[in-house]
Design an enzyme around this catalytic site. Sequence first.
Site, PDB file in Angstrom:
ATOM      1  N   GLU A  47       5.179  -6.689  -8.785  1.00  0.00           N
ATOM      2  CA  GLU A  47       5.115  -7.336  -7.551  1.00  0.00           C
ATOM      3  C   GLU A  47       3.867  -8.468  -7.742  1.00  0.00           C
ATOM      4  O   GLU A  47       2.900  -8.231  -8.076  1.00  0.00           O
ATOM      5  CB  GLU A  47       4.452  -6.307  -6.778  1.00  0.00           C
ATOM      6  N   ARG A  51      -1.023 -14.705  -3.317  1.00  0.00           N
ATOM      7  CA  ARG A  51      -2.525 -14.810  -2.923  1.00  0.00           C
ATOM      8  C   ARG A  51      -3.176 -15.869  -3.526  1.00  0.00           C
ATOM      9  O   ARG A  51      -4.426 -15.783  -3.252  1.00  0.00           O
ATOM     10  CB  ARG A  51      -3.178 -13.614  -3.154  1.00  0.00           C
ATOM     11  N   LYS A 135       6.578   0.277   2.564  1.00  0.00           N
ATOM     12  CA  LYS A 135       5.281   0.527   1.580  1.00  0.00           C
ATOM     13  C   LYS A 135       4.200   1.135   2.668  1.00  0.00           C
ATOM     14  O   LYS A 135       4.212   0.856   3.725  1.00  0.00           O
ATOM     15  CB  LYS A 135       4.823  -1.010   1.271  1.00  0.00           C
TER      16      LYS A 135
HETATM   17  C1  3PG Z   1      -1.513  -4.745  -2.306  1.00  0.00           C
HETATM   18  O1  3PG Z   1      -1.493  -5.750  -2.064  1.00  0.00           O
HETATM   19  O2  3PG Z   1      -0.393  -4.043  -2.328  1.00  0.00           O
HETATM   20  C2  3PG Z   1      -3.005  -4.142  -2.529  1.00  0.00           C
HETATM   21  O3  3PG Z   1      -3.721  -5.077  -2.671  1.00  0.00           O
HETATM   22  C3  3PG Z   1      -2.968  -3.210  -3.797  1.00  0.00           C
HETATM   23  O4  3PG Z   1      -3.854  -2.197  -3.617  1.00  0.00           O
HETATM   24  P1  3PG Z   1      -4.979  -1.796  -4.713  1.00  0.00           P
HETATM   25  O5  3PG Z   1      -5.474  -3.132  -5.199  1.00  0.00           O
HETATM   26  O6  3PG Z   1      -5.681  -0.775  -3.853  1.00  0.00           O
HETATM   27  O7  3PG Z   1      -4.030  -1.077  -5.513  1.00  0.00           O
END
Ligand code: 3PG
Length: 216
Positions: A47, A51, A135
């Site tokens: 994924e 960002r 999700k």
């Molecule tokens: C996302 O966008 O899915 C999250 O930022 C991932 O979460 P994590 O950084 O706690 O794994």
Amino acid sequence: MTVAARQKELATLFRRARVIPVLTIERLEDAVRLAEALVAGGFGTLEVTLRTPVAIEAAKAIIGEVPDAVVGIGTILSPNDLARAEELGARFGVSPGATPELLKAAAASTVPFVPGIATASELMQALAHGFELAKFFPAEQAGGIKGLRALAGPFPNARFCPTGGIGEANAVSWLVEPNVVAVGGSWLCPPAEIRAGNWTSITAMCQRTVKSLKPT
Ligand code: 3PG
């Protein structure tokens, strides 16, 4: 293809992947190396989050140069983001949330889409648009495994990719839940390792996670 059929295919893809690394790429030149390191470590369903300013170019580079990677786009916040993912040829799109506007656009799009939900009402909205795969975000903070189990009762058909606060230590305890198809997380892509170009250590970390997922 209907939304339900697209979701079914995506659930199969996620189930095979088990872990979906969440990539935030600051420098374009890191994109291909990072994806290769993850693929080499056993995690090729990725994924790439929208960002950073280079996110789209990074996803393009990975799609073009890392044939073993299955590239999805994350942090889809608007129909416009989804259209960009579609244009790129992304294999799926992931959102942290589920606005009515986005759900409607996703139902009409050809890109398989995973909306983000943290509550029963959000899940009901997703299901009403045909999205049975969601999700669960932010997974640890929004009730953890107990929270997810509580959703299983009223929503037996819903399937989840919990993401948020998941790492090597707790991935397996999420994955054994019957309504979990995969977990997502950024822990396999530490910014310091990426900045330093420590690709072999990223691959080694993936391999450790692969081992930890094996039944003992
Ligand atoms: C996302 O966008 O899915 C999250 O930022 C991932 O979460 P994590 O950084 O706690 O794994």
